[in-house]
Design an enzyme around this catalytic site. Structure first.
Site, PDB file in Angstrom:
ATOM      1  N   THR A 109       0.718  -1.291  -0.102  1.00  0.00           N
ATOM      2  CA  THR A 109       0.106  -0.032   0.167  1.00  0.00           C
ATOM      3  C   THR A 109       0.955   1.342   0.273  1.00  0.00           C
ATOM      4  O   THR A 109       1.907   1.363   0.654  1.00  0.00           O
ATOM      5  CB  THR A 109      -0.947   0.119   1.299  1.00  0.00           C
ATOM      6  OG1 THR A 109      -1.845  -1.019   1.058  1.00  0.00           O
ATOM      7  CG2 THR A 109      -1.833   1.296   1.236  1.00  0.00           C
ATOM      8  N   PHE A 146       1.158   5.292   0.729  1.00  0.00           N
ATOM      9  CA  PHE A 146       0.531   6.278   1.383  1.00  0.00           C
ATOM     10  C   PHE A 146       1.327   7.748   1.255  1.00  0.00           C
ATOM     11  O   PHE A 146       2.212   7.825   0.656  1.00  0.00           O
ATOM     12  CB  PHE A 146       0.712   6.053   3.186  1.00  0.00           C
ATOM     13  CG  PHE A 146       0.220   4.833   3.695  1.00  0.00           C
ATOM     14  CD1 PHE A 146       0.758   3.626   3.328  1.00  0.00           C
ATOM     15  CD2 PHE A 146      -0.853   4.832   4.222  1.00  0.00           C
ATOM     16  CE1 PHE A 146       0.082   2.551   3.905  1.00  0.00           C
ATOM     17  CE2 PHE A 146      -1.523   3.825   4.847  1.00  0.00           C
ATOM     18  CZ  PHE A 146      -0.676   2.526   4.673  1.00  0.00           C
TER      19      PHE A 146
END
Ligand code: PRE
Length: 357
Positions: free
Chosen positions: A257, A259
């Site tokens: 992921t 960010f």
């Protein structure tokens, strides 16, 4: 190895530890004085931190791996920065989420991490200057964009000043051993999707899958009810004292992921940067191709292109674009100039160092 040899090595380690201790404090003293020179101005300097970490990795003679020494220096800088001024960072809570892990990975453990109940709240607190920075998930390698973060970026006055890339490992957690008797599995919707095939293969078809607000919330619910399991990461397993029935159950082994870190400042060039922007294009054949030409024409590489329906007009789209380079690099500046000549809406979200850790 004889006792004598062991003692010699331990004596050497004792001496070195004291040297490291003195050097760390000398470093911290310099940071404190830098803080005084900044005199209440912006303390956190992502461009400088990226340069420090890259230099450490490049000059590392081993045997410690480059990644490990960079992680150690990440923490050293975190402590030095806290002497200048402790930072407070908003993330999507509760405690134990991947967003908190990403925040600690980027800012180190001396930063104060503040769990927020939504991404909206996290943005609001930083916009109002109640907290210093927000760390928000923006895309997952398996599941794609995080729509709410993208939508907030259209209107926020905050600027992107960093990125964090986190490997995501999901585990099946329960408060007792064995899969027998599980009636329900709680997880965040993205985690359920990321472990979809594993669940099909390994759990009976009648086990209910329930999506909840966060992985940490899933773990909390599983801790309370023995007939339920959760899919969550290591941090949530530890926080709620759950057993790992199965580890790394994500379908895609390179599940990551990304960010973004947002705050109120512009960040200087480091030579290895990215620039994030939003542009709009009318819904006409060839419009996007025409719009993007200046990026390729100036030799700028695009690392992300994501479209989302614009809130403003039906069937119009906004595009989230990341390019390699800083908006002050001459080729990127020219590409941006070209874009601005071709569309009425270009918002430069910020330029920032590419993730080092
Ligand atoms: O160089 C600075 O501006 C510092 O404040 C020192 C330091 C560091 O510890 O190296 C600490 C915080 C900043 O974000 C960058 C670097």
């Amino acid at each position: 190895m004889s006792e004598q040899q062991l003692k010699q090595h331990r004596d050497a380690i004792d001496r070195i530890d004291i040297e490291i201790l003195h050097l760390l404090n000398q470093r911290a003293q310099h940071a404190r004085e830098i803080g005084e020179i900044k005199g209440g101005g912006i303390i956190y300097r992502p461009e400088r931190e990226a340069q420090v970490l890259r230099r450490i990795k490049e000059q590392n003679p081993g045997p410690l791996p480059g990644e490990s020494v960079a992680r150690l220096f990440r923490e050293i800088m975190s402590e030095c920065l806290a002497l200048e001024k402790p930072l407070s960072i908003a993330y999507l809570g509760p405690e134990g989420t991947f967003s908190q892990l990403a925040t600690l990975k980027h800012f180190g453990h001396a930063a104060r991490t503040v769990a927020c109940s939504s991404i909206d709240e996290a943005f609001r607190l930083v916009e109002a200057r109640a907290l210093d920075y927000v760390v928000a998930p923006v895309e997952n390698s398996t599941e794609g964009a995080v729509g709410r973060t993208l939508d907030l970026m259209v209107s926020t006055p905050l600027k992107v000043c960093g990125e964090v890339v986190l490997r995501i490992h999901h585990h099946l957690l329960r408060n007792s051993a064995g899969i027998d008797g599980i009636r329900r599995v709680y997880a965040h919707a993205q985690a359920l999707a990321q472990c979809h095939e594993w669940l099909n293969k390994n759990l009976p078809a009648d086990v209910e899958r329930v999506s909840v607000a966060s992985n940490a919330e899933a773990a909390r619910l599983a801790a309370e009810d023995g007939s339920c399991a959760a899919i969550a990461g290591q941090a949530a397993a530890e926080r709620f004292n759950l057993l790992k029935l199965a580890e790394n159950i994500e379908d895609e082994p390179n599940n990551t992921t990304r960010f973004l870190v947002l705050g109120h400042q512009d960040v200087g060039q480091t030579g290895q940067d990215k620039t994030s922007l939003i542009v709009s294009a009318p819904n006409r054949p060839g419009a996007v191709h025409y719009l993007l030409a200046p990026i390729a024409d100036n030799g700028v590489s695009m690392t992300k292109f994501e479209s989302r329906p614009s809130r403003a007009g039906l069937w119009d789209y906004v595009f989230f674009i990341d390019v390699e380079g800083h908006h002050d690099d001459p080729n990127v500046a020219k590409a941006l100039q070209g874009l601005m000549e071709r569309t009425s809406f270009v918002k430069v979200l910020g330029a920032y160092p590419q993730a080092v850790l």
